[in-house]
Scaffold this active site. Sequence first.
Site, PDB file in Angstrom:
ATOM      1  N   GLU A  52       0.841  -1.200   0.000  1.00 43.23           N
ATOM      2  CA  GLU A  52       0.000   0.000   0.000  1.00 43.23           C
ATOM      3  C   GLU A  52       0.875   1.249   0.000  1.00 43.23           C
ATOM      4  OE1 GLU A  52      -0.140  -2.610   1.950  1.00 43.23           O
ATOM      5  OE2 GLU A  52      -2.105  -2.961   2.832  1.00 43.23           O
ATOM      6  N   SER A 168      16.988 -40.770 -11.293  1.00 40.13           N
ATOM      7  CA  SER A 168      15.880 -39.859 -11.619  1.00 40.13           C
ATOM      8  C   SER A 168      16.363 -38.655 -12.431  1.00 40.13           C
ATOM      9  CB  SER A 168      15.204 -39.387 -10.338  1.00 40.13           C
ATOM     10  OG  SER A 168      16.131 -38.729  -9.520  1.00 40.13           O
ATOM     11  N   ARG A 184      11.573 -23.558  -4.536  1.00 40.09           N
ATOM     12  CA  ARG A 184      12.333 -23.769  -3.294  1.00 40.09           C
ATOM     13  C   ARG A 184      12.536 -22.469  -2.530  1.00 40.09           C
ATOM     14  NH1 ARG A 184      17.369 -27.718  -5.058  1.00 40.09           N
ATOM     15  NH2 ARG A 184      16.165 -29.645  -5.156  1.00 40.09           N
ATOM     16  N   LEU A 204      20.284 -29.806  -2.562  1.00 43.87           N
ATOM     17  CA  LEU A 204      19.070 -29.173  -2.020  1.00 43.87           C
ATOM     18  C   LEU A 204      19.268 -27.694  -1.713  1.00 43.87           C
ATOM     19  CD1 LEU A 204      17.386 -31.799   0.335  1.00 43.87           C
ATOM     20  CD2 LEU A 204      17.053 -31.415  -2.098  1.00 43.87           C
ATOM     21  N   ARG A 207      19.168 -22.524  -6.503  1.00 40.99           N
ATOM     22  CA  ARG A 207      20.074 -21.979  -7.511  1.00 40.99           C
ATOM     23  C   ARG A 207      19.251 -21.476  -8.699  1.00 40.99           C
ATOM     24  NH1 ARG A 207      21.584 -26.984  -6.026  1.00 40.99           N
ATOM     25  NH2 ARG A 207      21.231 -27.937  -8.050  1.00 40.99           N
ATOM     26  N   GLU A 289      10.485 -33.075  -1.444  1.00 41.35           N
ATOM     27  CA  GLU A 289      10.780 -33.418  -2.834  1.00 41.35           C
ATOM     28  C   GLU A 289      10.957 -34.924  -3.044  1.00 41.35           C
ATOM     29  OE1 GLU A 289      13.494 -30.979  -4.928  1.00 41.35           O
ATOM     30  OE2 GLU A 289      12.984 -29.167  -3.823  1.00 41.35           O
TER      31      GLU A 289
HETATM   32  N1  LIG Z   1      11.332 -37.824  -9.696  1.00 39.77           N
HETATM   33  C1  LIG Z   1      11.311 -37.258  -8.524  1.00 39.77           C
HETATM   34  O1  LIG Z   1      10.657 -36.222  -8.308  1.00 39.77           O
HETATM   35  C2  LIG Z   1      12.082 -37.862  -7.408  1.00 39.77           C
HETATM   36  C3  LIG Z   1      12.156 -37.199  -6.193  1.00 39.77           C
HETATM   37  C4  LIG Z   1      12.836 -37.799  -5.169  1.00 39.77           C
HETATM   38  C5  LIG Z   1      13.417 -39.032  -5.342  1.00 39.77           C
HETATM   39  N2  LIG Z   1      13.354 -39.642  -6.529  1.00 39.77           N
HETATM   40  C6  LIG Z   1      13.911 -40.986  -6.671  1.00 39.77           C
HETATM   41  O2  LIG Z   1      13.199 -41.837  -5.805  1.00 39.77           O
HETATM   42  C7  LIG Z   1      14.025 -42.858  -5.313  1.00 39.77           C
HETATM   43  C8  LIG Z   1      13.904 -42.911  -3.819  1.00 39.77           C
HETATM   44  O3  LIG Z   1      12.555 -43.030  -3.456  1.00 39.77           O
HETATM   45  P1  LIG Z   1      12.060 -44.153  -2.475  1.00 39.77           P
HETATM   46  O4  LIG Z   1      10.584 -44.189  -2.538  1.00 39.77           O
HETATM   47  O5  LIG Z   1      12.810 -45.389  -2.772  1.00 39.77           O
HETATM   48  O6  LIG Z   1      12.565 -43.656  -1.073  1.00 39.77           O
HETATM   49  P2  LIG Z   1      12.391 -42.292  -0.244  1.00 39.77           P
HETATM   50  O7  LIG Z   1      10.961 -41.924  -0.136  1.00 39.77           O
HETATM   51  O8  LIG Z   1      13.369 -41.286  -0.644  1.00 39.77           O
HETATM   52  O9  LIG Z   1      12.905 -42.816   1.098  1.00 39.77           O
HETATM   53  C9  LIG Z   1      12.133 -43.244   2.073  1.00 39.77           C
HETATM   54  C10 LIG Z   1      12.985 -42.811   3.219  1.00 39.77           C
HETATM   55  O10 LIG Z   1      12.265 -42.067   4.125  1.00 39.77           O
HETATM   56  C11 LIG Z   1      12.444 -42.660   5.364  1.00 39.77           C
HETATM   57  N3  LIG Z   1      11.276 -42.456   6.168  1.00 39.77           N
HETATM   58  C12 LIG Z   1      11.224 -41.813   7.328  1.00 39.77           C
HETATM   59  N4  LIG Z   1      10.037 -41.821   7.858  1.00 39.77           N
HETATM   60  C13 LIG Z   1       9.280 -42.529   7.005  1.00 39.77           C
HETATM   61  C14 LIG Z   1       7.941 -42.909   7.009  1.00 39.77           C
HETATM   62  N5  LIG Z   1       7.125 -42.592   8.019  1.00 39.77           N
HETATM   63  N6  LIG Z   1       7.482 -43.587   5.959  1.00 39.77           N
HETATM   64  C15 LIG Z   1       8.309 -43.918   4.925  1.00 39.77           C
HETATM   65  N7  LIG Z   1       9.588 -43.587   4.889  1.00 39.77           N
HETATM   66  C16 LIG Z   1      10.065 -42.902   5.922  1.00 39.77           C
HETATM   67  C17 LIG Z   1      12.745 -44.125   5.061  1.00 39.77           C
HETATM   68  O11 LIG Z   1      13.461 -44.696   6.086  1.00 39.77           O
HETATM   69  P3  LIG Z   1      13.563 -46.306   6.249  1.00 39.77           P
HETATM   70  O12 LIG Z   1      14.114 -46.819   4.976  1.00 39.77           O
HETATM   71  O13 LIG Z   1      14.509 -46.453   7.395  1.00 39.77           O
HETATM   72  O14 LIG Z   1      12.178 -46.752   6.521  1.00 39.77           O
HETATM   73  C18 LIG Z   1      13.629 -43.979   3.855  1.00 39.77           C
HETATM   74  O15 LIG Z   1      14.944 -43.633   4.232  1.00 39.77           O
HETATM   75  C19 LIG Z   1      15.401 -42.523  -5.791  1.00 39.77           C
HETATM   76  O16 LIG Z   1      15.683 -43.359  -6.884  1.00 39.77           O
HETATM   77  C20 LIG Z   1      15.342 -41.096  -6.231  1.00 39.77           C
HETATM   78  O17 LIG Z   1      16.216 -40.849  -7.303  1.00 39.77           O
HETATM   79  C21 LIG Z   1      12.704 -39.093  -7.560  1.00 39.77           C
END
Ligand SMILES: NC(=O)c1ccc[n+]([C@@H]2O[C@H](COP(=O)([O-])OP(=O)(O)OC[C@H]3O[C@@H](n4cnc5c(N)ncnc54)[C@H](OP(=O)(O)O)[C@@H]3O)[C@@H](O)[C@H]2O)c1
Length: 357
Positions: A52, A168, A184, A204, A207, A289
């Site tokens: 304002e 990814s 971000r 993270l 940039r 993310e």
């Molecule tokens: N395209 C995209 O936008 C994007 C974004 C991010 C990641 N990615 C890809 O996704 C892959 C990883 O994804 P992901 O699904 O395998 O794993 P994630 O969601 O990154 O990992 C799950 C992690 O969160 C932890 N966690 C903590 N509290 C949790 C809860 N309440 N519930 C579930 N997990 C919990 C888990 O621990 P515990 O294992 O000890 O349970 C684990 O370390 C990678 O290949 C990455 O490159 C892609």
Amino acid sequence: MNYNEAMRRALELAWRGWGRVYPNPMVGAVVLAGGEPVSEGYHAEFGGPHAEADALAAAGERARGGTMVVSLEPCTHQGKQPPCTDLIVKSGLREVVIALPDPNPEAGGGATRLRAAGLTVETNVLLEEAARQNAIFLHRFADPSRPYVALKLATSLDNKIADRHGRSRWISGEEARSFVHWLRAGFEAIGIGGHTARVDDAQLTVRGPVEPRVRPLRVVFDPQAELPESLQLVRSAREIPTLVLASSQASTSRIGTLERAGVQVERAGTLTTAMSLLRARGVTSMLVEGGGRLAASLLNDGLVDRFYWIQSPLWLGEAGVPAFAGRMGRSMAEAERWPVVERRALGEDTLLVLDRR
Ligand SMILES: NC(=O)c1ccc[n+]([C@@H]2O[C@H](COP(=O)([O-])OP(=O)(O)OC[C@H]3O[C@@H](n4cnc5c(N)ncnc54)[C@H](OP(=O)(O)O)[C@@H]3O)[C@@H](O)[C@H]2O)c1
């Protein structure tokens, strides 16, 4: 220019404060005289002039007898800046058109004060658009239990977030990635799952086109506190605040190792506890993310307010990493349906923004 058009312009101007004004709201204003715009303004910096004041300074005497169209109710309090209601009354404006009431108990009540001073006040013009724009600010007053949480994922056409090797980079194109850096800048924290942290070794950091006023806190949900010290996140933890949210089972020695590297570590049994812990540390907004398991868990626990979904035109096949591994099933009757609040092309990719009802 009618009031809706002027309010659209005010909302457009308000976006210029993204990443620069929080925890204040983003606000834009347009001054009209005889239906024509004579000046505009916006809140550009935390602690700096309000929209304002900015618009009135530019309008000068032309404001007399005119209308101000402003995206948030003018404030009534002396904060870092004088009350906007006083400036408006002094300016000689005849009318004020407002989108969003100010939920801040210290600053609210501007419409009432302006009416008492004899001005005509119209409220709720493009209210929904304005509320969406300042969703983080509104959440701060509506829900003190946790931060506002936005989830962002880039997926293939078949809803995978990585290929079968867990890679990814890059599902989405450059425009989408630049958008993410802009995004971000407006959040106080950026969160990822521990698995993503290990696989992607991402920095993270922000940039992009907007330099955030405060660098977002990096948050890793890593129950066992197993992040290797070799990761960029850990190596840069002394310069960029980094928090690991571990479970009560995490080994004390692992936690000690991370803390010696400059990483802050907190123990939180559930995601809900983790969120209240973040809020208690003053974090009012977080962009998560991924990855897919963390995304599904947050959704299952009702902890996501907005979903930024970047859909990219590629197929990754069945062996790819699923976007929502572990998302609870729902019958058609029970399924949540989220309203789409924005849809736009980012190069070859499509951005969909959806809000939880
Ligand atoms: N395209 C995209 O936008 C994007 C974004 C991010 C990641 N990615 C890809 O996704 C892959 C990883 O994804 P992901 O699904 O395998 O794993 P994630 O969601 O990154 O990992 C799950 C992690 O969160 C932890 N966690 C903590 N509290 C949790 C809860 N309440 N519930 C579930 N997990 C919990 C888990 O621990 P515990 O294992 O000890 O349970 C684990 O370390 C990678 O290949 C990455 O490159 C892609």
